[in-house]
Design an enzyme around this catalytic site. Structure first.
Site, PDB file in Angstrom:
ATOM      1  N   TYR A  23      22.598  57.703 -33.887  1.00 41.23           N
ATOM      2  CA  TYR A  23      22.313  56.458 -33.163  1.00 41.23           C
ATOM      3  C   TYR A  23      23.419  55.459 -33.436  1.00 41.23           C
ATOM      4  O   TYR A  23      23.976  55.409 -34.540  1.00 41.23           O
ATOM      5  CB  TYR A  23      21.001  55.848 -33.640  1.00 41.23           C
ATOM      6  CG  TYR A  23      19.766  56.553 -33.168  1.00 41.23           C
ATOM      7  CD1 TYR A  23      19.139  56.179 -31.995  1.00 41.23           C
ATOM      8  CD2 TYR A  23      19.207  57.593 -33.901  1.00 41.23           C
ATOM      9  CE1 TYR A  23      17.980  56.808 -31.562  1.00 41.23           C
ATOM     10  CE2 TYR A  23      18.058  58.235 -33.475  1.00 41.23           C
ATOM     11  CZ  TYR A  23      17.446  57.829 -32.305  1.00 41.23           C
ATOM     12  OH  TYR A  23      16.311  58.458 -31.885  1.00 41.23           O
TER      13      TYR A  23
ATOM     14  N   TYR B  65      18.476  65.175 -35.351  1.00 46.99           N
ATOM     15  CA  TYR B  65      19.041  64.548 -36.554  1.00 46.99           C
ATOM     16  C   TYR B  65      18.048  64.619 -37.706  1.00 46.99           C
ATOM     17  O   TYR B  65      16.839  64.695 -37.495  1.00 46.99           O
ATOM     18  CB  TYR B  65      19.447  63.088 -36.277  1.00 46.99           C
ATOM     19  CG  TYR B  65      18.316  62.192 -35.822  1.00 46.99           C
ATOM     20  CD1 TYR B  65      17.499  61.541 -36.726  1.00 46.99           C
ATOM     21  CD2 TYR B  65      18.087  61.994 -34.470  1.00 46.99           C
ATOM     22  CE1 TYR B  65      16.473  60.723 -36.303  1.00 46.99           C
ATOM     23  CE2 TYR B  65      17.054  61.180 -34.029  1.00 46.99           C
ATOM     24  CZ  TYR B  65      16.253  60.550 -34.958  1.00 46.99           C
ATOM     25  OH  TYR B  65      15.229  59.750 -34.530  1.00 46.99           O
TER      26      TYR B  65
ATOM     27  N   ARG C 187      14.327  65.564 -36.687  1.00 53.13           N
ATOM     28  CA  ARG C 187      13.661  65.173 -35.440  1.00 53.13           C
ATOM     29  C   ARG C 187      14.161  66.041 -34.299  1.00 53.13           C
ATOM     30  O   ARG C 187      15.352  66.273 -34.162  1.00 53.13           O
ATOM     31  CB  ARG C 187      13.979  63.712 -35.071  1.00 53.13           C
ATOM     32  CG  ARG C 187      13.420  62.586 -35.925  1.00 53.13           C
ATOM     33  CD  ARG C 187      11.923  62.462 -36.025  1.00 53.13           C
ATOM     34  NE  ARG C 187      11.076  62.872 -34.914  1.00 53.13           N
ATOM     35  CZ  ARG C 187      10.793  62.147 -33.828  1.00 53.13           C
ATOM     36  NH1 ARG C 187      11.289  60.956 -33.669  1.00 53.13           N
ATOM     37  NH2 ARG C 187       9.973  62.607 -32.894  1.00 53.13           N
TER      38      ARG C 187
ATOM     39  N   HIS D 156      15.187  63.952 -28.530  1.00 56.50           N
ATOM     40  CA  HIS D 156      14.221  63.103 -27.823  1.00 56.50           C
ATOM     41  C   HIS D 156      14.892  61.853 -27.288  1.00 56.50           C
ATOM     42  O   HIS D 156      15.938  61.422 -27.782  1.00 56.50           O
ATOM     43  CB  HIS D 156      13.050  62.716 -28.727  1.00 56.50           C
ATOM     44  CG  HIS D 156      13.448  61.869 -29.906  1.00 56.50           C
ATOM     45  ND1 HIS D 156      13.955  62.412 -31.068  1.00 56.50           N
ATOM     46  CD2 HIS D 156      13.438  60.534 -30.096  1.00 56.50           C
ATOM     47  CE1 HIS D 156      14.229  61.439 -31.930  1.00 56.50           C
ATOM     48  NE2 HIS D 156      13.936  60.288 -31.362  1.00 56.50           N
TER      49      HIS D 156
ATOM     50  N   HIS E 234      13.704  57.853 -26.405  1.00 50.22           N
ATOM     51  CA  HIS E 234      12.645  56.849 -26.508  1.00 50.22           C
ATOM     52  C   HIS E 234      12.461  56.150 -25.162  1.00 50.22           C
ATOM     53  O   HIS E 234      13.449  55.803 -24.511  1.00 50.22           O
ATOM     54  CB  HIS E 234      13.014  55.792 -27.555  1.00 50.22           C
ATOM     55  CG  HIS E 234      13.093  56.328 -28.953  1.00 50.22           C
ATOM     56  ND1 HIS E 234      12.027  56.302 -29.821  1.00 50.22           N
ATOM     57  CD2 HIS E 234      14.106  56.896 -29.635  1.00 50.22           C
ATOM     58  CE1 HIS E 234      12.389  56.825 -30.986  1.00 50.22           C
ATOM     59  NE2 HIS E 234      13.659  57.203 -30.905  1.00 50.22           N
TER      60      HIS E 234
END
Lengths: 237, 196
Positions: free
Chosen positions: A109, A148, A158, A161, A163
């Protein structure tokens, strides 16, 4: 005020505030409310919400392959994600703001607190937004996010995905969720995903679609979203 | 009922650049922030401040708060409000708790009017956070509206001993009426959350 109330939040579809499993989503233990929710009759405060339209988004907001470019194209597999926002009664939800954010192709991120040592992509920001059209349809382009690691338990990862944040027609229909990708082996191991009641989990997994796929450009995924619908059963009062 | 609701998921720890970008210094415009009014907005200008606390009383520095409120005359900026909306005041605020040294959220807004007959002035609020798989709804009421609070139909459904968790205390130290609203996610003083 004659607006019809919404059906309740369906707690057989949503994860509980505190994950009851010993190997579940650990940080919910001290953060999820533990006392019963107090039911209230929806008033104008819950039956209204912010109003959006196509002028609410900028030209590049719905194209994450372009809105973070500095000196080239972002790395990774280009995707196009589309779907419809509907309510429980099957009615399309037009003019609904959808905000998305995600990791880059390497699973990193851009957020300053992300400590994962996968590389930042200088040409990928990872945030954007779009608004549904008159038939409840939305569409945005992006890069497939990478998996990640996170600290929930040893060797926790995770799944890929994106959000999603949606308002819908009222404050009562607010929804924040995550879209997953089909066939991801990490789904079965992810306590955030599996915190959803089992029968409801698959609703968060997008479908790959060759029809949506754009030739020579991007793989297509379809993800429909269902918000609370108005209660159509007649009220006694 | 033909379709089932899409499940909720936590907002996670990395929402800031997507949902509150300007507040956190990212290069994307924000759809809403902590400045809910502007200098010319009609009504009493107020500030709402608070923290989010977990079950051990630790401040939560990666929560996101959204508020939704009527204007000073009790009107919502929405077509379903039959009184006609105030186009200058959207009534939506959004703040993360990660930029203030004390992890507070802060909204500069106007004090809402009563939105319906018998309803005390209030602000609707949603808490999102890492560790919160589904969002939580609550309301802010005002300590200086004791008479209206006493007959409010929602407050009256809350057990008397828990009502205080919904009432923001007032100080005027900063020169503008400032209401403090700490949100306790758990514990003896757990904030009342609503099944809206």
């Amino acid at each position: 005020m004659t607006s019809t109330p919404f059906r309740p939040r369906d707690w057989s579809s949503h994860p509980s505030f505190v994950d009851p499993r010993a190997d579940g989503y650990r940080s919910s233990a001290l953060r999820g409310p533990t006392k019963p929710l107090v039911p209230i009759r929806q008033s104008i405060s819950e039956l209204t919400g912010p109003v959006y339209g196509h002028d609410s988004v900028g030209e590049l907001d719905g194209d994450l392959t372009r809105n973070g470019r500095r000196n080239g194209e972002p790395l990774g597999e280009r995707i196009v994600v589309t779907g419809r926002v509907l309510d429980e009664n099957g009615r399309p939800q037009p003019n609904t703001l959808i905000e998305v954010w995600q990791a880059n192709a390497a699973g990193r991120y851009i957020h300053k607190v992300d400590q994962h040592d996968a590389p930042i992509d200088p040409n990928f920001f990872g945030g954007g937004r779009c608004v549904t059209d008159g038939e409840g349809r939305y569409r945005f382009h992006s890069i497939k996010p990478g998996a990640y690691p996170w600290g929930n338990h040893p060797n926790a990862w995770r799944p890929n995905h994106i959000h999603f944040s949606l308002f819908g027609p009222a404050f009562a229909t607010r929804l924040v969720t995550q879209m997953y990708f089909p066939g991801d082996p990490l789904l079965a191991l992810d306590p955030i995903f599996s915190g959803i009641p089992e029968a409801a989990r698959e609703r968060l997994v997008a479908d790959f679609s060759i029809d949506v796929t754009e030739q020579d450009f991007a793989l297509g995924y379809v993800f429909d979203i269902v918000l609370r619908g108005r209660d159509t059963t007649p009220m006694e009062d | 009922m033909a379709l089932k609701q899409t499940p909720s998921q936590t907002v996670g720890p990395f929402f800031a650049y997507g949902l509150t970008p300007e507040q956190y210094g990212y290069d994307l415009t924000s759809v809403a922030d902590g400045m809910v009014r502007d200098d010319s907005t009609a009504g009493t200008h107020i500030r709402i401040e608070g923290r989010v606390l977990d079950g051990q009383g630790e401040v939560v520095s990666d929560a996101m708060i959204e508020i939704w409120q009527a204007d000073a005359q009790g009107r919502y900026a929405h077509p379903d409000d039959p009184r006609g909306s105030n186009a200058d005041f959207t009534g939506l605020g959004r703040q993360g708790t990660g930029t203030d040294p004390q992890s507070r959220f802060r909204f500069d807004t106007v004090k809402p009017g009563s939105a319906a007959e018998g309803s005390a002035p209030h602000i609707s609020l949603i808490v999102f956070a890492r560790g919160l798989p589904s969002h939580a709804y609550t309301r802010i009421y005002f300590a200086d509206e004791a008479a209206a609070n006493a007959t409010d139909p929602v407050l009256s459904q809350v057990p008397a001993e828990r009502r205080e968790t919904l009432i923001a205390s007032r100080t005027d130290e900063s020169g503008v009426p400032t209401y403090c609203f700490d949100i306790h996610l758990q514990g003896n003083s757990e904030t009342v959350f609503f099944d809206v």
